[in-house]
Design a protein around this motif. Sequence first.
Motif, PDB file in Angstrom:
ATOM      1  N   TYR A  79      77.142  -1.705   4.921  1.00 11.20           N
ATOM      2  CA  TYR A  79      77.319  -0.359   4.358  1.00 11.20           C
ATOM      3  C   TYR A  79      78.637   0.254   4.838  1.00 11.20           C
ATOM      4  O   TYR A  79      79.356   0.884   4.062  1.00 11.20           O
ATOM      5  CB  TYR A  79      76.127   0.521   4.742  1.00 11.20           C
ATOM      6  CG  TYR A  79      76.150   1.870   4.080  1.00 11.20           C
ATOM      7  CD1 TYR A  79      76.488   2.008   2.734  1.00 11.20           C
ATOM      8  CD2 TYR A  79      75.816   3.020   4.787  1.00 11.20           C
ATOM      9  CE1 TYR A  79      76.500   3.255   2.116  1.00 11.20           C
ATOM     10  CE2 TYR A  79      75.824   4.268   4.179  1.00 11.20           C
ATOM     11  CZ  TYR A  79      76.170   4.383   2.847  1.00 11.20           C
ATOM     12  OH  TYR A  79      76.182   5.624   2.234  1.00 11.20           O
ATOM     13  N   SER A 109      81.284  -1.231   2.798  1.00 13.63           N
ATOM     14  CA  SER A 109      81.237  -0.801   1.400  1.00 13.63           C
ATOM     15  C   SER A 109      81.888   0.571   1.240  1.00 13.63           C
ATOM     16  O   SER A 109      82.607   0.835   0.276  1.00 13.63           O
ATOM     17  CB  SER A 109      79.797  -0.813   0.899  1.00 13.63           C
ATOM     18  OG  SER A 109      79.358   0.458   0.516  1.00 13.63           O
ATOM     19  N   GLN A 110      81.653   1.445   2.196  1.00 10.70           N
ATOM     20  CA  GLN A 110      82.270   2.776   2.114  1.00 10.70           C
ATOM     21  C   GLN A 110      83.785   2.681   2.240  1.00 10.70           C
ATOM     22  O   GLN A 110      84.526   3.365   1.533  1.00 10.70           O
ATOM     23  CB  GLN A 110      81.694   3.681   3.202  1.00 10.70           C
ATOM     24  CG  GLN A 110      80.222   3.994   2.959  1.00 10.70           C
ATOM     25  CD  GLN A 110      79.644   4.905   4.011  1.00 10.70           C
ATOM     26  OE1 GLN A 110      79.824   4.685   5.203  1.00 10.70           O
ATOM     27  NE2 GLN A 110      78.949   5.937   3.585  1.00 10.70           N
ATOM     28  N   SER A 160      85.248   1.258  -1.098  1.00 16.58           N
ATOM     29  CA  SER A 160      85.301   2.178  -2.240  1.00 16.58           C
ATOM     30  C   SER A 160      86.336   3.269  -2.010  1.00 16.58           C
ATOM     31  O   SER A 160      87.031   3.679  -2.946  1.00 16.58           O
ATOM     32  CB  SER A 160      83.921   2.756  -2.557  1.00 16.58           C
ATOM     33  OG  SER A 160      83.414   3.474  -1.460  1.00 16.58           O
ATOM     34  N   GLU A 161      86.467   3.736  -0.780  1.00 17.03           N
ATOM     35  CA  GLU A 161      87.482   4.755  -0.506  1.00 17.03           C
ATOM     36  C   GLU A 161      88.890   4.163  -0.665  1.00 17.03           C
ATOM     37  O   GLU A 161      89.798   4.819  -1.177  1.00 17.03           O
ATOM     38  CB  GLU A 161      87.292   5.332   0.901  1.00 17.03           C
ATOM     39  CG  GLU A 161      86.107   6.283   0.988  1.00 17.03           C
ATOM     40  CD  GLU A 161      86.252   7.501   0.060  1.00 17.03           C
ATOM     41  OE1 GLU A 161      87.059   8.387   0.379  1.00 17.03           O
ATOM     42  OE2 GLU A 161      85.575   7.550  -0.989  1.00 17.03           O
ATOM     43  N   PRO A 190      81.485   9.539   0.331  1.00 13.86           N
ATOM     44  CA  PRO A 190      80.831   8.217   0.355  1.00 13.86           C
ATOM     45  C   PRO A 190      79.412   8.237   0.935  1.00 13.86           C
ATOM     46  O   PRO A 190      78.585   7.405   0.575  1.00 13.86           O
ATOM     47  CB  PRO A 190      81.757   7.349   1.209  1.00 13.86           C
ATOM     48  CG  PRO A 190      82.791   8.246   1.775  1.00 13.86           C
ATOM     49  CD  PRO A 190      82.756   9.560   1.052  1.00 13.86           C
ATOM     50  N   ALA A 191      79.120   9.214   1.793  1.00 11.01           N
ATOM     51  CA  ALA A 191      77.774   9.275   2.386  1.00 11.01           C
ATOM     52  C   ALA A 191      76.733   9.695   1.350  1.00 11.01           C
ATOM     53  O   ALA A 191      75.532   9.561   1.581  1.00 11.01           O
ATOM     54  CB  ALA A 191      77.762  10.250   3.552  1.00 11.01           C
ATOM     55  N   SER A 231      76.695   1.889  -3.230  1.00  9.73           N
ATOM     56  CA  SER A 231      77.877   1.045  -3.059  1.00  9.73           C
ATOM     57  C   SER A 231      78.633   0.884  -4.380  1.00  9.73           C
ATOM     58  O   SER A 231      78.924  -0.222  -4.800  1.00  9.73           O
ATOM     59  CB  SER A 231      77.420  -0.309  -2.526  1.00  9.73           C
ATOM     60  OG  SER A 231      78.491  -0.999  -1.959  1.00  9.73           O
TER      61      SER A 231
END
Length: 412
Positions: free
Chosen positions: A305, A308-309, A312-313, A334-335, A339
């Motif tokens: 996780y 994944s954050q 994506s950022e 993102p929180a 995903s």
Amino acid sequence: MLERARSLDAADPLAQFRERFDVPEGVVYLDGNSLGCLPRATPARLEQVVREEWGRNLIRSWNSADWIHLPQRVGGKIAPLIGAQPHEVIACDSVSVNLYKLISAALAMRPGRKVVLSEPGNFPTDVYMIEGLEKQGLAERRLVERDQLLEALDEDVALLLLTHAHYKTGELFNMEALTRAAHEKGALVLWDLSHSGGALPVHLADCKADFAVGCGYKYLNGGPGAPAYAFVATEHHIADNVEDSALRQPLSGWMGHARPFAFSDDYTPAAGVDSLLCGTPGILGLVALEVGVDLIAEIGIERLYAKSQKLSEFFRQCLAENGVEMELVSPSNPAERGSQLSFRHEEAYAICQALIARGVIGDFRDPDILRFGFAPAYLRFEDMAEAARHLAEVLDSGEWQRAEFQERAAVT
Ligand SMILES: *Cc1c(COP(=O)(O)O)cnc(C)c1O
């Protein structure tokens, strides 16, 4: 950007795991949320099961290879990924079929209540399964927008059925708060984890969830049409042979019987999640799923996780640097999302096809959503930079306007 991406990859503690997947050369795969990549260990394991366990040992393998307990064994390995105990999870059937079993069981546990509450725009199968039960006269479907769910929870609601991470937008529900609110009204809660199980840590027990279902072929990399899984909290398990108000699912098949090989005329449900079994489980599917689950468990869900954050950022930064401006429909924080990142664009379908032609595989969700999933087990930061560059080129060149990119295939 590519330089930066490569240095992030060099520092990535999960980078080594890409090798454990068969990611095709020249492909940037941003659709692991629809069909996860093939783990390299899967073909050999399947070959062994097919040639030895099936080919040589035949029927004996139900015992000698313990095929008979594969649904429980695989379920038990999924359990820690979703905050459950091993005996609370079983791998079987499809998400749709498991929804049917658990919605029905929940309705039976709340006599006098018929409402199943969900949101419009939930994944289609979830709302269709409620509708099917409504047509049988067993349920009443109530769909309200997500910001009105709390008000819609009243004493008529038997079950709150929600998808934890929305399939289109990736928006996450607050599992703990909604579960508590439903319980305060005497309702049960069923979470669909199809877009969160294997992608982010889920805490079913901490949130006091009653039921959950989830998908085997997305972030768990179990292969096309892999078996799904179902969770039932221990407090709802029936003790062996005890007739009470606890878990009763309607598909009373022989594999969910307390003693299938007694071949009795009468159905006695097995204890706990074993009663969710219906017919003979598909062993090849379960074997492939087990390889995928083992791999995700080995990498570790917290680490996945976190990556994944970051992915994506970083993808968003790459888009900005490439001058791509598209409306983000996923939460910006993102929180608050699963995903994935989804964008709205009138020409989302054609853009998606043009990207696929370039080897950047994301997907399109009707009517105007371009969706990119970030399966952190095998994606690199380099892939983010490449995908953003291709997307910028597709948009700038107008390449998506080509006739071949307008035609709709059966599966989008
Ligand atoms: C993918 C998905 C399913 C899949 O259901 P199947 O019956 O296994 O095809 C169900 N629910 C959600 C939310 C999904 O994303």
